[in-house]
Write a protein that holds these residues in place. Structure first.
Motif, short mmCIF file in Angstrom:
data_model
loop_
_atom_site.label_atom_id
_atom_site.label_comp_id
_atom_site.label_asym_id
_atom_site.label_seq_id
_atom_site.Cartn_x
_atom_site.Cartn_y
_atom_site.Cartn_z
N ALA A 180 0.80 -1.22 0.00
CA ALA A 180 0.00 0.00 0.00
C ALA A 180 0.83 1.27 0.00
N PRO A 181 1.90 1.40 0.85
CA PRO A 181 2.65 2.65 0.84
C PRO A 181 3.29 2.94 -0.50
N GLU A 182 3.79 1.87 -1.19
CA GLU A 182 4.42 2.10 -2.49
C GLU A 182 3.41 2.62 -3.50
N GLN A 183 2.19 2.05 -3.48
CA GLN A 183 1.17 2.54 -4.40
C GLN A 183 0.80 3.97 -4.09
N GLY A 184 0.75 4.34 -2.79
CA GLY A 184 0.43 5.71 -2.42
C GLY A 184 1.48 6.69 -2.92
N GLU A 185 2.77 6.27 -2.84
CA GLU A 185 3.82 7.16 -3.32
C GLU A 185 3.75 7.34 -4.83
N LEU A 186 3.44 6.24 -5.54
CA LEU A 186 3.35 6.34 -6.99
C LEU A 186 2.19 7.22 -7.43
N ALA A 187 1.16 7.32 -6.57
CA ALA A 187 -0.01 8.12 -6.93
C ALA A 187 0.28 9.62 -6.90
N ILE A 188 1.35 10.01 -6.21
CA ILE A 188 1.69 11.44 -6.13
C ILE A 188 2.50 11.79 -7.37
N THR A 189 1.85 12.22 -8.41
CA THR A 189 2.52 12.50 -9.68
C THR A 189 2.62 13.98 -9.98
N ARG A 190 1.90 14.84 -9.28
CA ARG A 190 1.90 16.28 -9.56
C ARG A 190 2.28 17.06 -8.30
N THR A 191 2.79 18.25 -8.54
CA THR A 191 3.20 19.10 -7.41
C THR A 191 1.99 19.47 -6.55
N GLY A 192 0.81 19.63 -7.17
CA GLY A 192 -0.38 19.96 -6.39
C GLY A 192 -0.69 18.88 -5.37
N ASP A 193 -0.49 17.59 -5.74
CA ASP A 193 -0.72 16.50 -4.78
C ASP A 193 0.23 16.63 -3.59
N ARG A 194 1.48 16.98 -3.89
CA ARG A 194 2.48 17.10 -2.82
C ARG A 194 2.12 18.23 -1.86
N LEU A 195 1.66 19.36 -2.40
CA LEU A 195 1.28 20.48 -1.55
C LEU A 195 0.06 20.12 -0.69
N ARG A 196 -0.92 19.44 -1.31
CA ARG A 196 -2.12 19.06 -0.56
C ARG A 196 -1.79 18.13 0.59
N LEU A 197 -0.94 17.12 0.32
CA LEU A 197 -0.58 16.17 1.38
C LEU A 197 0.20 16.85 2.50
N ALA A 198 1.06 17.81 2.15
CA ALA A 198 1.81 18.55 3.18
C ALA A 198 0.86 19.38 4.04
N ARG A 199 -0.15 19.98 3.39
CA ARG A 199 -1.15 20.75 4.14
C ARG A 199 -1.92 19.85 5.09
N GLU A 200 -2.38 18.70 4.59
CA GLU A 200 -3.15 17.80 5.43
C GLU A 200 -2.31 17.24 6.57
N ALA A 201 -1.02 16.95 6.30
CA ALA A 201 -0.14 16.45 7.35
C ALA A 201 0.07 17.49 8.45
N VAL B 64 3.41 25.67 4.04
CA VAL B 64 3.35 24.29 4.56
C VAL B 64 4.74 23.71 4.77
N ASP B 65 5.76 24.59 4.83
CA ASP B 65 7.14 24.19 5.15
C ASP B 65 7.73 23.23 4.13
N LEU B 66 7.46 23.46 2.85
CA LEU B 66 8.13 22.73 1.78
C LEU B 66 9.16 23.66 1.13
N PRO B 67 10.24 23.12 0.51
CA PRO B 67 11.25 23.97 -0.13
C PRO B 67 10.65 24.70 -1.33
N GLY C 9 -2.19 19.51 9.36
CA GLY C 9 -3.48 19.77 10.00
C GLY C 9 -4.06 21.12 9.63
N LEU C 10 -3.76 21.60 8.41
CA LEU C 10 -4.24 22.91 7.97
C LEU C 10 -5.37 22.73 6.96
#
Length: 288
Positions: A7-28, A75-78, A30-31
């Motif tokens: 499951a974790p590998e499939q979740g990582e592969l699903a993050i294909t766009r920068t927008g997904d990365r920003l959303r997950l950082a926001r959710e992590a 969201v504290d990303l570079p 708690g914003l």
């Protein structure tokens, strides 16, 4: 290998766009989108478009990279890494929109393109190259090319500025009524307008856009450290303690170095003949 290991590998592969990365950082963190909007001063509609990588929903591709970098800071990303990733995605989207063509075999005369088709393909290629060049120019962050271009044009198009250090006086020559040093300074967009805040050396350290009807109260730290600039002064309304200071420059002219201190803005209002909300001072009686 268990399902939990896969499951974790499939979740990582699903993050294909920068927008997904920003959303997950926001959710992590708690914003909510509203929290990020408060931190970045970017509307929730635009933040949602960035998360979906739907850049067509943004006001212009000029601002896509700048908005993404501001989101990354919140969201504290570079931010530099996020900005570069967004530029790559914009370029990939533009290249993916180009039409495919079939390669013809020179040895088969029946499959050689006609002269009309050849010229059509050449014209299409030139149009695409021109459009791509314009897009590349406009997609550079405002903090780099746009602000630099405005600074270069300032000497030629800058509106004449009055001496903000001179003591403000009314039209009769008497000192005008005092204004509270902590009076709120509010900027309102009459239409979409770009504003920047310059430091003491004239370098634009902070910038943002205001949508029509959007208001922005200038932070007290900005009032002390920065001056205001904009290239569309007729699209910006400036008030001090609820009082409209009038136009800060001629229409469609770059203005900069506008002091944000309440007393200086009120002095500008007096010079512009803007209506005052304060009670009129009593004229001195003539001497006998």
């Amino acid at each position: 290998m268990t399902d939990e290991d896969v499951a974790p590998e499939q979740g990582e592969l699903a993050i294909t766009r920068t927008g997904d990365r920003l959303r997950l950082a926001r959710e992590a963190a708690g914003l909510s989108l509203a929290d990020v909007a408060t931190r970045t001063r970017i509307t929730q509609r635009h933040l949602s478009a960035i998360e979906k990588s739907d850049f067509s929903e943004l006001p212009g591709r000029t601002y896509v990279t700048g908005f993404a970098r501001a989101y990354a800071r919140a969201v504290d990303l570079p931010e530099a890494e996020v900005g570069a990733a967004v530029r790559r995605e914009l370029e990939e989207d533009a290249n993916g929109a180009r039409p495919l063509y079939e390669a013809y075999e020179p040895t088969d005369p029946t499959r050689l393109p006609t002269a009309r088709m050849t010229w059509t393909l050449v014209i299409i290629a030139l149009l695409l190259a021109s459009a791509y060049g314009v897009w590349r120019f406009l997609s550079v962050e405002p903090g780099e090319a746009l602000i630099a271009a405005q600074n270069r044009a300032a000497d030629a198009s800058e509106a004449p500025q009055s001496d903000a250090a001179a003591p403000p006086t009314s039209k009769t020559g008497s000192p005008q009524l005092a204004i509270a040093a902590d009076a709120p300074v509010v900027l309102t967009g009459l239409s979409e307008v770009w504003i920047g805040f310059d430091d003491a050396t004239g370098k634009t350290e902070n910038w943002r856009t205001l949508d029509p009807g959007e208001t922005y109260q200038v932070p007290p730290a900005y009032i002390d450290q920065f001056t205001l600039r904009t290239s569309i002064p007729q699209a910006l309304k400036v008030t001090v303690g609820g009082r409209d200071v009038g136009a800060i420059g001629p229409a469609d002219t770059l203005v900069k170095g506008v002091s944000l201190k309440p007393a200086d803005l009120v002095a500008r209002a007096e010079g512009n003949g803007a209506p005052s909300t304060a009670a009129p001072a009593t004229a001195p009686l003539p001497k006998g």
